[in-house]
Write a protein that holds these residues in place. Structure first.
Motif, mmCIF file in Angstrom:
data_model
loop_
_atom_site.group_PDB
_atom_site.id
_atom_site.type_symbol
_atom_site.label_atom_id
_atom_site.label_comp_id
_atom_site.label_asym_id
_atom_site.label_seq_id
_atom_site.Cartn_x
_atom_site.Cartn_y
_atom_site.Cartn_z
ATOM 1 N N TYR A 5 4.248 4.683 12.612
ATOM 2 C CA TYR A 5 3.376 4.928 11.467
ATOM 3 C C TYR A 5 3.514 3.821 10.424
ATOM 4 N N VAL A 6 2.457 3.682 9.625
ATOM 5 C CA VAL A 6 2.463 2.744 8.507
ATOM 6 C C VAL A 6 2.094 3.493 7.234
ATOM 7 N N LEU A 7 2.894 3.292 6.180
ATOM 8 C CA LEU A 7 2.571 3.801 4.845
ATOM 9 C C LEU A 7 2.369 2.573 3.958
ATOM 10 N N ASP A 8 1.141 2.372 3.515
ATOM 11 C CA ASP A 8 0.789 1.166 2.774
ATOM 12 C C ASP A 8 -0.053 1.566 1.573
ATOM 13 N N TRP A 33 5.278 -2.828 2.314
ATOM 14 C CA TRP A 33 4.801 -1.593 2.922
ATOM 15 C C TRP A 33 5.874 -1.073 3.864
ATOM 16 N N LEU A 34 5.655 0.112 4.425
ATOM 17 C CA LEU A 34 6.720 0.792 5.159
ATOM 18 C C LEU A 34 6.264 1.181 6.559
ATOM 19 N N TYR A 35 7.108 0.871 7.547
ATOM 20 C CA TYR A 35 6.932 1.362 8.912
ATOM 21 C C TYR A 35 7.886 2.530 9.137
ATOM 22 N N VAL A 36 7.418 3.537 9.857
ATOM 23 C CA VAL A 36 8.252 4.671 10.235
ATOM 24 C C VAL A 36 8.146 4.847 11.746
ATOM 25 N N LEU A 37 9.285 4.857 12.414
ATOM 26 C CA LEU A 37 9.311 5.024 13.862
ATOM 27 C C LEU A 37 9.812 6.420 14.208
ATOM 28 N N ASP A 38 8.974 7.194 14.887
ATOM 29 C CA ASP A 38 9.342 8.512 15.413
ATOM 30 C C ASP A 38 9.893 8.291 16.821
#
Length: 263
Positions: A117-120, A105-110
């Motif tokens: 954020y998490v994209l799963d 899965w993917l973490y995105v840091l703003d």
């Protein structure tokens, strides 16, 4: 040509699974052999990373210092040699793909807005237990990358007793994968098409991909890796995979200036 290249790379014949197909021309030598590409075969799980998380687990604390792992001292993190510290310091967003317990899965840091954020493609909401620890793991790695580049820290210092932290990641609702093996493809495609500026907005959405589309993504990714300009073995890959093609005999139709051909 894309399909021919894909089949040649992901279906080794004989005992050539250790044949080198990819190596960076510049920087520290990083190579991928043919058996690395077999995990990109149809209906296979992508497993191209030796993940320090799998080895040490989300609870890892250095027994000497009582502090969590440091990316500078952990083994098998050769990717650090390719980090452009000036870019990391200035980039408004950072991506952190995570592989744990056979799932990507993917973490995105703003960075600018201090949002996480998490994209799963399997889980649309946080789970108890290990997932909280994994959130800390990812936030710690991202923080260390930024601090290494001279930026300020964003997350509270992680200690043995911390369960969560104030910057808890928000799960973004995305379509569920239609099978049990394409999570890695979803993560690669997220990083390819998602504009982080739109994360968290009500009108944000990710397309629903059918299995035939996911298979096309696999083929495209293999072609892009092998034929990349920085691949030392690029010429050999093109020559070997194109040798399997049968070119049509010349005909009136093919020789017509009105015929549009695509390689």
């Amino acid at each position: 040509m894309t399909i021919l290249c894909y089949k040649w790379a992901t279906k080794p014949e004989g005992n050539n699974e250790y044949q080198h197909l990819f190596r960076f021309k510049t920087g520290k030598q990083f190579e991928a052999m043919r058996y690395h590409f077999t995990s990109m075969a149809e209906r296979a799980e992508i497993d191209l990373a030796h993940n320090v998380l799998e080895k040490y687990g989300p609870d890892y604390i250095d027994t000497k210092t009582g502090l969590p792992y440091k990316i500078e001292t952990m083994p098998n993190l050769d990717g650090l040699d390719y980090i452009d510290e000036n870019k990391i310091k200035s980039f408004p967003f950072l991506f952190a793909p995570i592989l744990y317990s056979h799932h990507w899965w993917l973490y995105v840091l703003d960075v600018m807005n201090k949002k996480f954020y998490v994209l799963d493609s399997k889980n649309s909401e946080p789970r108890r237990g290990d997932r909280n620890k994994l959130n800390r793991f990812a936030s710690n790695i991202l923080d260390q990358m930024r601090v290494r580049a001279g930026a300020e820290t964003m997350f509270p210092r992680m200690t043995r007793n911390m369960v969560t932290h104030s910057l808890f990641p928000k799960y973004i609702r995305v379509p569920k994968q239609p099978n049990a093996f394409d999570c890695g493809i979803y993560v690669l495609e997220y990083m390819d098409i998602v504009n982080p500026i739109h994360l968290g907005r009500k009108n944000f959405n990710v397309p629903v991909w059918a299995e035939d589309e996911l298979q096309r993504f696999r083929e495209d990714f293999v072609e892009r890796i092998l034929y990349d300009g920085d691949n030392y073995y690029r010429h050999q890959a093109i020559k070997a995979s194109s040798a399997t093609a049968r070119h049509p005999k010349p005909s009136t139709a093919l020789q017509s200036p009105y015929t549009q051909m695509q390689s």
